[in-house]
Motif scaffolding. Structure first.
Motif, mmCIF file in Angstrom:
data_model
loop_
_atom_site.group_PDB
_atom_site.id
_atom_site.type_symbol
_atom_site.label_atom_id
_atom_site.label_comp_id
_atom_site.label_asym_id
_atom_site.label_seq_id
_atom_site.Cartn_x
_atom_site.Cartn_y
_atom_site.Cartn_z
ATOM 1 N N MET A 1 0.823 -1.196 0.000
ATOM 2 C CA MET A 1 0.000 0.000 0.000
ATOM 3 C C MET A 1 0.863 1.255 0.000
ATOM 4 S SD MET A 1 -2.626 1.670 -0.131
ATOM 5 C CE MET A 1 -4.191 1.020 0.232
ATOM 6 N N LYS A 2 1.922 1.266 0.756
ATOM 7 C CA LYS A 2 2.783 2.445 0.827
ATOM 8 C C LYS A 2 3.401 2.751 -0.534
ATOM 9 C CE LYS A 2 2.662 3.132 5.329
ATOM 10 N NZ LYS A 2 2.020 4.259 5.925
ATOM 11 N N ILE A 3 3.719 1.731 -1.300
ATOM 12 C CA ILE A 3 4.314 1.945 -2.626
ATOM 13 C C ILE A 3 3.296 2.624 -3.539
ATOM 14 C CG2 ILE A 3 5.208 0.789 -4.690
ATOM 15 C CD1 ILE A 3 6.419 -1.308 -2.784
ATOM 16 N N ALA A 4 2.048 2.192 -3.489
ATOM 17 C CA ALA A 4 1.005 2.802 -4.309
ATOM 18 C C ALA A 4 0.805 4.268 -3.929
ATOM 19 C CB ALA A 4 -0.307 2.035 -4.167
ATOM 20 N N PHE B 1 0.958 6.043 -17.746
ATOM 21 C CA PHE B 1 -0.483 5.842 -17.882
ATOM 22 C C PHE B 1 -0.917 4.563 -17.167
ATOM 23 C CE2 PHE B 1 -4.103 4.087 -20.282
ATOM 24 C CZ PHE B 1 -5.021 5.119 -20.131
ATOM 25 N N ALA B 2 -0.228 3.463 -17.454
ATOM 26 C CA ALA B 2 -0.572 2.179 -16.838
ATOM 27 C C ALA B 2 -0.390 2.218 -15.319
ATOM 28 C CB ALA B 2 0.271 1.066 -17.458
ATOM 29 N N ALA B 3 0.730 2.762 -14.873
ATOM 30 C CA ALA B 3 0.981 2.855 -13.434
ATOM 31 C C ALA B 3 -0.064 3.738 -12.769
ATOM 32 C CB ALA B 3 2.380 3.407 -13.179
ATOM 33 N N GLY B 4 -0.429 4.831 -13.433
ATOM 34 C CA GLY B 4 -1.414 5.745 -12.867
ATOM 35 C C GLY B 4 -2.765 5.103 -12.670
ATOM 36 N N ILE B 5 -3.188 4.296 -13.622
ATOM 37 C CA ILE B 5 -4.477 3.614 -13.498
ATOM 38 C C ILE B 5 -4.462 2.668 -12.300
ATOM 39 C CG2 ILE B 5 -5.989 1.880 -14.550
ATOM 40 C CD1 ILE B 5 -5.340 3.177 -17.247
ATOM 41 N N VAL B 6 -3.417 1.879 -12.208
ATOM 42 C CA VAL B 6 -3.340 0.880 -11.137
ATOM 43 C C VAL B 6 -3.294 1.540 -9.760
ATOM 44 C CG1 VAL B 6 -1.902 -0.943 -10.143
ATOM 45 C CG2 VAL B 6 -2.271 -0.850 -12.617
ATOM 46 N N VAL B 7 -2.346 2.457 -9.556
ATOM 47 C CA VAL B 7 -2.182 3.031 -8.219
ATOM 48 C C VAL B 7 -3.318 3.977 -7.846
ATOM 49 C CG1 VAL B 7 0.322 2.723 -8.226
ATOM 50 C CG2 VAL B 7 -0.633 4.914 -8.934
ATOM 51 N N PHE C 1 3.063 6.225 -2.591
ATOM 52 C CA PHE C 1 4.281 6.914 -3.018
ATOM 53 C C PHE C 1 4.213 7.254 -4.507
ATOM 54 C CE2 PHE C 1 8.724 6.873 -4.487
ATOM 55 C CZ PHE C 1 9.288 7.803 -3.620
ATOM 56 N N ILE C 2 3.765 6.296 -5.312
ATOM 57 C CA ILE C 2 3.678 6.508 -6.767
ATOM 58 C C ILE C 2 2.552 7.477 -7.103
ATOM 59 C CG2 ILE C 2 3.211 5.391 -8.986
ATOM 60 C CD1 ILE C 2 4.602 2.869 -7.798
ATOM 61 N N ALA C 3 1.381 7.289 -6.512
ATOM 62 C CA ALA C 3 0.236 8.156 -6.814
ATOM 63 C C ALA C 3 0.503 9.602 -6.420
ATOM 64 C CB ALA C 3 -1.019 7.645 -6.116
ATOM 65 N N LYS D 1 -4.161 14.558 -3.357
ATOM 66 C CA LYS D 1 -2.878 13.880 -3.144
ATOM 67 C C LYS D 1 -2.436 13.102 -4.379
ATOM 68 C CE LYS D 1 -3.975 13.143 1.690
ATOM 69 N NZ LYS D 1 -4.286 12.093 2.673
ATOM 70 N N ILE D 2 -3.381 12.709 -5.211
ATOM 71 C CA ILE D 2 -3.055 11.958 -6.428
ATOM 72 C C ILE D 2 -2.639 12.952 -7.503
ATOM 73 C CG2 ILE D 2 -3.890 10.374 -8.202
ATOM 74 C CD1 ILE D 2 -5.950 9.372 -6.125
ATOM 75 N N VAL D 3 -1.336 12.979 -7.805
ATOM 76 C CA VAL D 3 -0.824 13.927 -8.795
ATOM 77 C C VAL D 3 -0.147 13.228 -9.978
ATOM 78 C CG1 VAL D 3 -0.618 15.878 -7.215
ATOM 79 C CG2 VAL D 3 1.311 14.301 -7.476
ATOM 80 N N ILE D 4 -0.219 11.910 -10.011
ATOM 81 C CA ILE D 4 0.375 11.199 -11.146
ATOM 82 C C ILE D 4 -0.346 11.567 -12.447
ATOM 83 C CG2 ILE D 4 -0.985 9.079 -10.933
ATOM 84 C CD1 ILE D 4 1.749 7.610 -11.595
ATOM 85 N N ASP D 5 -1.613 11.966 -12.353
ATOM 86 C CA ASP D 5 -2.337 12.418 -13.541
ATOM 87 C C ASP D 5 -1.771 13.733 -14.074
ATOM 88 O OD1 ASP D 5 -3.402 13.542 -11.130
ATOM 89 O OD2 ASP D 5 -5.168 14.215 -12.221
ATOM 90 N N GLU D 6 -1.261 14.568 -13.183
ATOM 91 C CA GLU D 6 -0.612 15.816 -13.617
ATOM 92 C C GLU D 6 0.686 15.507 -14.359
ATOM 93 O OE1 GLU D 6 -2.178 18.665 -13.198
ATOM 94 O OE2 GLU D 6 -3.719 17.829 -11.905
ATOM 95 N N VAL D 7 1.404 14.521 -13.865
ATOM 96 C CA VAL D 7 2.640 14.096 -14.533
ATOM 97 C C VAL D 7 2.321 13.597 -15.932
ATOM 98 C CG1 VAL D 7 4.494 12.382 -14.482
ATOM 99 C CG2 VAL D 7 3.849 13.575 -12.385
ATOM 100 N N LEU D 8 1.317 12.749 -16.037
ATOM 101 C CA LEU D 8 0.937 12.206 -17.341
ATOM 102 C C LEU D 8 0.484 13.309 -18.295
ATOM 103 C CD1 LEU D 8 0.459 9.731 -19.143
ATOM 104 C CD2 LEU D 8 -1.854 9.639 -18.214
ATOM 105 N N GLY D 9 -0.353 14.203 -17.827
ATOM 106 C CA GLY D 9 -0.817 15.299 -18.669
ATOM 107 C C GLY D 9 0.321 16.186 -19.149
#
Length: 104
Positions: free
Chosen positions: A1-4, A50-56, A6-8, A70-78
């Motif tokens: 859970m902590k890894i998800a 994209f794939a990692a973002g969907i999962v986490v 961290f990534i998200a 807190k979820i900013v991986i979508d900003e990275v992808l965009g």
């Protein structure tokens, strides 16, 4: 859970106020410093994020709630999508960053 988490949150950036903007800025800087001009490498990188973002994001949504700041991986992808195939100069990255933040 902590890894998800961290990534998200992109290494904890999502916990900072204005984390989306910071994540986009860090992405643009890392793109400038590290990303080759090869289109297939850029597309592969976007696909992996994209794939990692969907999962986490689906995983941490159960903890943080739907569309958490807190979820900013979508900003990275965009930001990455905004940078595909443009010249890798500071001026072009700055324009792409400003445009991305404006339209986001």
């Amino acid at each position: 859970m902590k890894i998800a988490q961290f990534i998200a949150s992109v290494a904890g950036i999502g916990y900072i106020r204005g984390g989306g903007t910071i994540a986009a800025a860090v992405t643009a800087l890392l793109w400038y410093l590290m990303m080759p001009d090869t289109l297939w490498v850029q597309l592969l990188s976007v696909g992996c994020i994209f794939a990692a973002g969907i999962v986490v994001s689906n995983y941490v949504e159960n903890l943080w709630g739907k569309d958490s700041n807190k979820i900013v991986i979508d900003e990275v992808l965009g930001m990455m999508i905004s940078l595909i195939s443009i010249p890798n100069t500071m001026l072009h990255l700055l324009i792409a960053f400003i445009a991305f933040r404006f339209f986001d």
